[in-house]
Each structure stands twice: as C-alpha cells, then as structure tokens.
Design a protein around this motif. Sequence first.
Motif, mmCIF file in Angstrom:
data_model
loop_
_atom_site.group_PDB
_atom_site.id
_atom_site.type_symbol
_atom_site.label_atom_id
_atom_site.label_comp_id
_atom_site.label_asym_id
_atom_site.label_seq_id
_atom_site.Cartn_x
_atom_site.Cartn_y
_atom_site.Cartn_z
ATOM 1 N N GLN A 26 -2.716 -1.750 -8.140
ATOM 2 C CA GLN A 26 -1.532 -1.355 -8.197
ATOM 3 C C GLN A 26 -0.863 -0.845 -6.969
ATOM 4 O O GLN A 26 0.132 -0.527 -6.859
ATOM 5 C CB GLN A 26 -1.295 -0.507 -9.416
ATOM 6 N N ASN A 27 -1.648 -0.519 -5.916
ATOM 7 C CA ASN A 27 -1.028 -0.436 -4.562
ATOM 8 C C ASN A 27 -1.768 -1.426 -3.476
ATOM 9 O O ASN A 27 -2.411 -0.956 -2.616
ATOM 10 C CB ASN A 27 -1.771 1.075 -4.169
ATOM 11 N N PRO A 28 -1.357 -2.568 -3.697
ATOM 12 C CA PRO A 28 -1.861 -3.689 -2.486
ATOM 13 C C PRO A 28 -1.173 -3.665 -1.375
ATOM 14 O O PRO A 28 -1.787 -4.100 -0.321
ATOM 15 C CB PRO A 28 -1.370 -4.998 -3.251
ATOM 16 N N GLU A 29 -0.141 -2.744 -1.160
ATOM 17 C CA GLU A 29 0.666 -2.721 0.329
ATOM 18 C C GLU A 29 -0.222 -1.929 1.120
ATOM 19 O O GLU A 29 -1.052 -0.825 0.727
ATOM 20 C CB GLU A 29 2.127 -2.529 0.101
ATOM 21 N N ASP A 30 0.197 -1.783 2.359
ATOM 22 C CA ASP A 30 -0.553 -0.682 3.319
ATOM 23 C C ASP A 30 -0.095 0.422 3.362
ATOM 24 O O ASP A 30 1.186 0.753 2.620
ATOM 25 C CB ASP A 30 -0.320 -1.435 4.569
ATOM 26 N N GLY A 31 -0.497 1.312 3.850
ATOM 27 C CA GLY A 31 -0.177 2.856 3.744
ATOM 28 C C GLY A 31 1.457 2.876 4.265
ATOM 29 O O GLY A 31 2.204 3.846 3.524
ATOM 30 N N GLU A 32 1.861 2.589 5.285
ATOM 31 C CA GLU A 32 3.218 2.824 5.814
ATOM 32 C C GLU A 32 4.291 2.008 4.933
ATOM 33 O O GLU A 32 5.351 2.764 4.430
ATOM 34 C CB GLU A 32 3.329 2.221 6.952
ATOM 35 N N GLU A 33 3.858 0.942 4.187
ATOM 36 C CA GLU A 33 4.813 0.525 3.362
ATOM 37 C C GLU A 33 5.189 1.219 1.972
ATOM 38 O O GLU A 33 6.132 1.422 1.616
ATOM 39 C CB GLU A 33 4.431 -1.162 2.777
#
Length: 124
Positions: free
Chosen positions: A12-19
């Motif tokens: 559920q958290n596939p994006e990178d940290g900044e996104e």
Amino acid sequence: MLGFLCDHFDNQNPEDGEETTQLCKVNYGVIFPIFELVQVNGETTHPLFNYLKHEVDFREFGKANIQEKMLAQTIVQIAPSFLDGRNIRWKFTQFLVDGNRKTTARFEPTDSQLDIEQAIERIL
C-alpha cells in the motif's frame, strides 16, 4: 511525532519517500517528519522497530471490535504471520515514547484517537 514508511502491508506504499511525504502533506495536512522506507517485521526489521516492539506489551489483535475483526481477517489473507506475537499488525501502528525516551504504549490502527490523546496527556 515521526512517520516511517513501510510497504509490508499489501504494497500500500509503493511510491518513494518523497512522493509519500508530499501526498501526506497535501492530502492529510501532515507536518511531522516522514522517513524513508523501513521494514517493521521479519528478518530485516529495522533496529528501531525491533526495540519498540519489545519495549511495551501488546494486546491480542482482532477481538476488540468489528472493525478490528474485519482487519484481522484481511491480515490472515495477506500476511498471517503479522498477527503473531509482537509483530506490527498493520499500517498506522503507533508507539508512544515519553520525554525520557521510555516507550510507554503501543496503539493498534483500530484504537481510538481519544485513547491515544489521553495517553499523551498522561505523560505530559
């Protein structure tokens, strides 16, 4: 308050940290620091989460209310080992640490906001 990203929970958290940080700020008004992806369960668990999970007792999960029972059923289908022992059950598990760096409480994602606020007020 500190936020840690993790993709253990059904990706559920596939994006990178900044996104993710930007999404949290824009969509939810988050103003606290959000850190890069960490592992919270398994052999590669980040040392911070190994520490937190063993500092406070945990309660059995999946029996408190209907919302928790439904979440427990989802977890059984996706990652049943998350319901074992001190594992983080699902995203938004919270740990309360006092001013002396003592971990005083663990809150599951289904715990009430009021209970969390009252615990914070007790240590202030």
